[in-house]
Design a protein around this motif. Structure first.
Motif, PDB file in Angstrom:
ATOM      1  N   ALA A   1       0.839  -1.208   0.000  1.00  0.00           N
ATOM      2  CA  ALA A   1       0.000   0.000   0.000  1.00  0.00           C
ATOM      3  C   ALA A   1       0.874   1.258   0.000  1.00  0.00           C
ATOM      4  CB  ALA A   1      -0.932   0.002   1.200  1.00  0.00           C
ATOM      5  N   ARG A   2       1.989   1.213   0.696  1.00  0.00           N
ATOM      6  CA  ARG A   2       2.921   2.345   0.679  1.00  0.00           C
ATOM      7  C   ARG A   2       3.490   2.553  -0.718  1.00  0.00           C
ATOM      8  NH1 ARG A   2       7.059   2.722   5.658  1.00  0.00           N
ATOM      9  NH2 ARG A   2       7.760   4.412   4.304  1.00  0.00           N
ATOM     10  N   ARG A   3       3.862   1.467  -1.397  1.00  0.00           N
ATOM     11  CA  ARG A   3       4.396   1.585  -2.764  1.00  0.00           C
ATOM     12  C   ARG A   3       3.358   2.187  -3.707  1.00  0.00           C
ATOM     13  NH1 ARG A   3       7.148  -2.980  -1.187  1.00  0.00           N
ATOM     14  NH2 ARG A   3       5.547  -4.440  -1.858  1.00  0.00           N
ATOM     15  N   LYS A   4       2.113   1.764  -3.563  1.00  0.00           N
ATOM     16  CA  LYS A   4       1.042   2.313  -4.401  1.00  0.00           C
ATOM     17  C   LYS A   4       0.858   3.804  -4.142  1.00  0.00           C
ATOM     18  CE  LYS A   4      -2.214  -1.332  -5.508  1.00  0.00           C
ATOM     19  NZ  LYS A   4      -3.544  -1.872  -5.213  1.00  0.00           N
ATOM     20  N   ALA A   5       0.867   4.174  -2.881  1.00  0.00           N
ATOM     21  CA  ALA A   5       0.701   5.584  -2.536  1.00  0.00           C
ATOM     22  C   ALA A   5       1.855   6.400  -3.102  1.00  0.00           C
ATOM     23  CB  ALA A   5       0.614   5.756  -1.021  1.00  0.00           C
TER      24      ALA A   5
ATOM     25  N   ALA B   1       3.634   5.741  -5.704  1.00  0.00           N
ATOM     26  CA  ALA B   1       3.484   5.808  -7.160  1.00  0.00           C
ATOM     27  C   ALA B   1       2.469   6.866  -7.583  1.00  0.00           C
ATOM     28  CB  ALA B   1       3.086   4.438  -7.704  1.00  0.00           C
ATOM     29  N   ALA B   2       1.534   7.183  -6.709  1.00  0.00           N
ATOM     30  CA  ALA B   2       0.517   8.193  -7.034  1.00  0.00           C
ATOM     31  C   ALA B   2       1.102   9.603  -7.064  1.00  0.00           C
ATOM     32  CB  ALA B   2      -0.619   8.132  -6.010  1.00  0.00           C
ATOM     33  N   ASP B   3       2.235   9.807  -6.413  1.00  0.00           N
ATOM     34  CA  ASP B   3       2.870  11.128  -6.405  1.00  0.00           C
ATOM     35  C   ASP B   3       3.820  11.222  -7.585  1.00  0.00           C
ATOM     36  OD1 ASP B   3       1.551  12.046  -4.150  1.00  0.00           O
ATOM     37  OD2 ASP B   3       3.024  11.149  -2.804  1.00  0.00           O
ATOM     38  N   THR B   4       3.365  11.894  -8.624  1.00  0.00           N
ATOM     39  CA  THR B   4       4.116  11.945  -9.876  1.00  0.00           C
ATOM     40  C   THR B   4       4.940  13.219 -10.044  1.00  0.00           C
ATOM     41  OG1 THR B   4       2.189  12.868 -11.003  1.00  0.00           O
ATOM     42  CG2 THR B   4       2.448  10.456 -11.056  1.00  0.00           C
ATOM     43  N   ASP B   5       4.900  14.113  -9.052  1.00  0.00           N
ATOM     44  CA  ASP B   5       5.690  15.339  -9.168  1.00  0.00           C
ATOM     45  C   ASP B   5       7.170  14.972  -9.262  1.00  0.00           C
ATOM     46  OD1 ASP B   5       4.518  14.889  -6.291  1.00  0.00           O
ATOM     47  OD2 ASP B   5       6.556  15.659  -5.968  1.00  0.00           O
ATOM     48  N   GLU B   6       7.886  15.725 -10.088  1.00  0.00           N
ATOM     49  CA  GLU B   6       9.311  15.464 -10.275  1.00  0.00           C
ATOM     50  C   GLU B   6      10.176  16.472  -9.535  1.00  0.00           C
ATOM     51  OE1 GLU B   6      10.366  14.887 -14.336  1.00  0.00           O
ATOM     52  OE2 GLU B   6       8.573  13.672 -14.727  1.00  0.00           O
ATOM     53  N   ARG B   7       9.610  17.625  -9.237  1.00  0.00           N
ATOM     54  CA  ARG B   7      10.305  18.679  -8.502  1.00  0.00           C
ATOM     55  C   ARG B   7       9.337  19.267  -7.497  1.00  0.00           C
ATOM     56  NH1 ARG B   7      11.064  19.006 -13.673  1.00  0.00           N
ATOM     57  NH2 ARG B   7       9.447  20.558 -13.946  1.00  0.00           N
ATOM     58  N   TRP B   8       9.856  19.700  -6.360  1.00  0.00           N
ATOM     59  CA  TRP B   8       8.975  20.287  -5.352  1.00  0.00           C
ATOM     60  C   TRP B   8       8.267  21.515  -5.902  1.00  0.00           C
ATOM     61  CZ3 TRP B   8       9.834  25.293  -4.161  1.00  0.00           C
ATOM     62  CH2 TRP B   8      11.117  25.804  -4.320  1.00  0.00           C
ATOM     63  N   SER B   9       8.897  22.220  -6.833  1.00  0.00           N
ATOM     64  CA  SER B   9       8.263  23.422  -7.399  1.00  0.00           C
ATOM     65  C   SER B   9       7.019  23.073  -8.219  1.00  0.00           C
ATOM     66  CB  SER B   9       9.263  24.219  -8.234  1.00  0.00           C
ATOM     67  OG  SER B   9       9.825  23.397  -9.245  1.00  0.00           O
ATOM     68  N   ASP B  10       6.906  21.828  -8.683  1.00  0.00           N
ATOM     69  CA  ASP B  10       5.687  21.389  -9.388  1.00  0.00           C
ATOM     70  C   ASP B  10       4.468  21.505  -8.479  1.00  0.00           C
ATOM     71  OD1 ASP B  10       7.295  20.698 -11.547  1.00  0.00           O
ATOM     72  OD2 ASP B  10       7.263  18.543 -11.099  1.00  0.00           O
ATOM     73  N   LEU B  11       4.679  21.331  -7.185  1.00  0.00           N
ATOM     74  CA  LEU B  11       3.572  21.372  -6.228  1.00  0.00           C
ATOM     75  C   LEU B  11       2.957  22.763  -6.115  1.00  0.00           C
ATOM     76  CD1 LEU B  11       5.272  19.185  -3.512  1.00  0.00           C
ATOM     77  CD2 LEU B  11       3.487  18.478  -5.119  1.00  0.00           C
ATOM     78  N   LEU B  12       3.729  23.781  -6.440  1.00  0.00           N
ATOM     79  CA  LEU B  12       3.228  25.154  -6.315  1.00  0.00           C
ATOM     80  C   LEU B  12       2.093  25.450  -7.283  1.00  0.00           C
ATOM     81  CD1 LEU B  12       6.648  26.980  -5.890  1.00  0.00           C
ATOM     82  CD2 LEU B  12       4.979  26.383  -4.106  1.00  0.00           C
ATOM     83  N   ILE B  13       2.056  24.736  -8.383  1.00  0.00           N
ATOM     84  CA  ILE B  13       0.975  24.955  -9.356  1.00  0.00           C
ATOM     85  C   ILE B  13      -0.089  23.872  -9.282  1.00  0.00           C
ATOM     86  CG2 ILE B  13       2.344  26.353 -10.958  1.00  0.00           C
ATOM     87  CD1 ILE B  13       2.789  23.803 -12.619  1.00  0.00           C
ATOM     88  N   ASP B  14       0.116  22.906  -8.394  1.00  0.00           N
ATOM     89  CA  ASP B  14      -0.852  21.819  -8.207  1.00  0.00           C
ATOM     90  C   ASP B  14      -1.807  22.196  -7.081  1.00  0.00           C
ATOM     91  OD1 ASP B  14      -2.277  19.507  -7.768  1.00  0.00           O
ATOM     92  OD2 ASP B  14      -0.515  18.205  -7.611  1.00  0.00           O
ATOM     93  N   ARG B  15      -2.989  22.645  -7.433  1.00  0.00           N
ATOM     94  CA  ARG B  15      -3.966  23.086  -6.427  1.00  0.00           C
ATOM     95  C   ARG B  15      -4.525  21.920  -5.614  1.00  0.00           C
ATOM     96  NH1 ARG B  15      -2.397  27.521  -4.960  1.00  0.00           N
ATOM     97  NH2 ARG B  15      -1.939  28.871  -6.691  1.00  0.00           N
ATOM     98  N   ARG B  16      -4.280  20.702  -6.064  1.00  0.00           N
ATOM     99  CA  ARG B  16      -4.728  19.542  -5.289  1.00  0.00           C
ATOM    100  C   ARG B  16      -3.789  19.252  -4.121  1.00  0.00           C
ATOM    101  NH1 ARG B  16      -4.303  15.236  -9.424  1.00  0.00           N
ATOM    102  NH2 ARG B  16      -2.675  16.668 -10.031  1.00  0.00           N
ATOM    103  N   TRP B  17      -2.549  19.746  -4.217  1.00  0.00           N
ATOM    104  CA  TRP B  17      -1.594  19.511  -3.136  1.00  0.00           C
ATOM    105  C   TRP B  17      -1.922  20.444  -1.982  1.00  0.00           C
ATOM    106  CZ3 TRP B  17       2.681  22.321  -0.994  1.00  0.00           C
ATOM    107  CH2 TRP B  17       3.435  21.562  -0.097  1.00  0.00           C
ATOM    108  N   THR B  18      -2.212  19.871  -0.847  1.00  0.00           N
ATOM    109  CA  THR B  18      -2.589  20.656   0.325  1.00  0.00           C
ATOM    110  C   THR B  18      -1.615  20.385   1.461  1.00  0.00           C
ATOM    111  OG1 THR B  18      -4.131  18.926   0.959  1.00  0.00           O
ATOM    112  CG2 THR B  18      -5.040  20.799  -0.259  1.00  0.00           C
ATOM    113  N   PRO B  19      -0.681  21.300   1.705  1.00  0.00           N
ATOM    114  CA  PRO B  19       0.321  21.065   2.738  1.00  0.00           C
ATOM    115  C   PRO B  19      -0.225  21.126   4.161  1.00  0.00           C
ATOM    116  CG  PRO B  19       0.593  23.241   1.788  1.00  0.00           C
ATOM    117  CD  PRO B  19      -0.460  22.535   0.988  1.00  0.00           C
TER     118      PRO B  19
END
Length: 167
Positions: A46-50, A52-70
């Motif tokens: 289950a950890r491996r599956k989770a 795999a769901a995170d496809t961001d390649e750089r942390w800066s990708d998260l800044l434009i991903d409105r689904r990412w909620t820190p």
């Protein structure tokens, strides 16, 4: 409304965070979705599956991903030092942009010498200290002393010593 000086400092700090953390990668570190399932004591599969769901390649990708909620589910609690160093800059910038607590101050309040922050170098630690200092001033400017105390406590727990260093 923030003062123009605070706004100018915010923009400068965001650029500094990008420069200091620009080469940080998650590599084999715990991913955001993986941290969420670790909290549920799931199987390695289950950890491996989770992860795999995170496809961001750089942390800066998260800044434009409105689904990412820190600020969701205390996920920082379940990150390893690699994951913590990877997600920290995105959380700090998101908080600076939205002026909304992203829940990272709780973990920063433990101080810079904890295992969680062991992968940070001095320029990155200076960014964290500057972030905390700016958030204290921002909260005081907004007449929110209660929130300012949280950021001040984190500074007092060891981050403040990085404010005096040049680099």
């Amino acid at each position: 409304m923030p003062s123009s000086d605070l706004e100018r400092r915010k923009v400068a700090l965001i650029a500094e965070i990008h420069a200091a953390f620009g080469r940080v990668h998650r590599g084999g570190g715990v991913s955001w979705s993986e941290a969420d399932v670790i909290d549920s004591y799931v199987s390695p599969e289950a950890r491996r599956k989770a992860r795999a769901a995170d496809t961001d390649e750089r942390w800066s990708d998260l800044l434009i991903d409105r689904r990412w909620t820190p600020d969701r589910h205390q996920r920082f609690s379940f990150l390893d030092p690699i994951g913590a160093a990877y997600y920290l800059p995105a959380a700090m910038i998101r908080e600076l942009q939205t002026v909304r607590d992203c829940d990272v101050v709780f973990h920063l309040a433990r101080g810079p010498l904890t295992q969680m922050w062991s992968r940070l170098n001095d320029p990155q630690r200076r960014c964290v200290a500057a972030f905390l200092q700016l958030r204290v001033q921002w909260q005081c400017n907004e007449d929110s002393e209660t929130f300012a105390c949280q950021y001040r406590q984190a500074l007092d727990n060891g981050w403040a010593c990085f404010l005096d260093q040049d680099g």
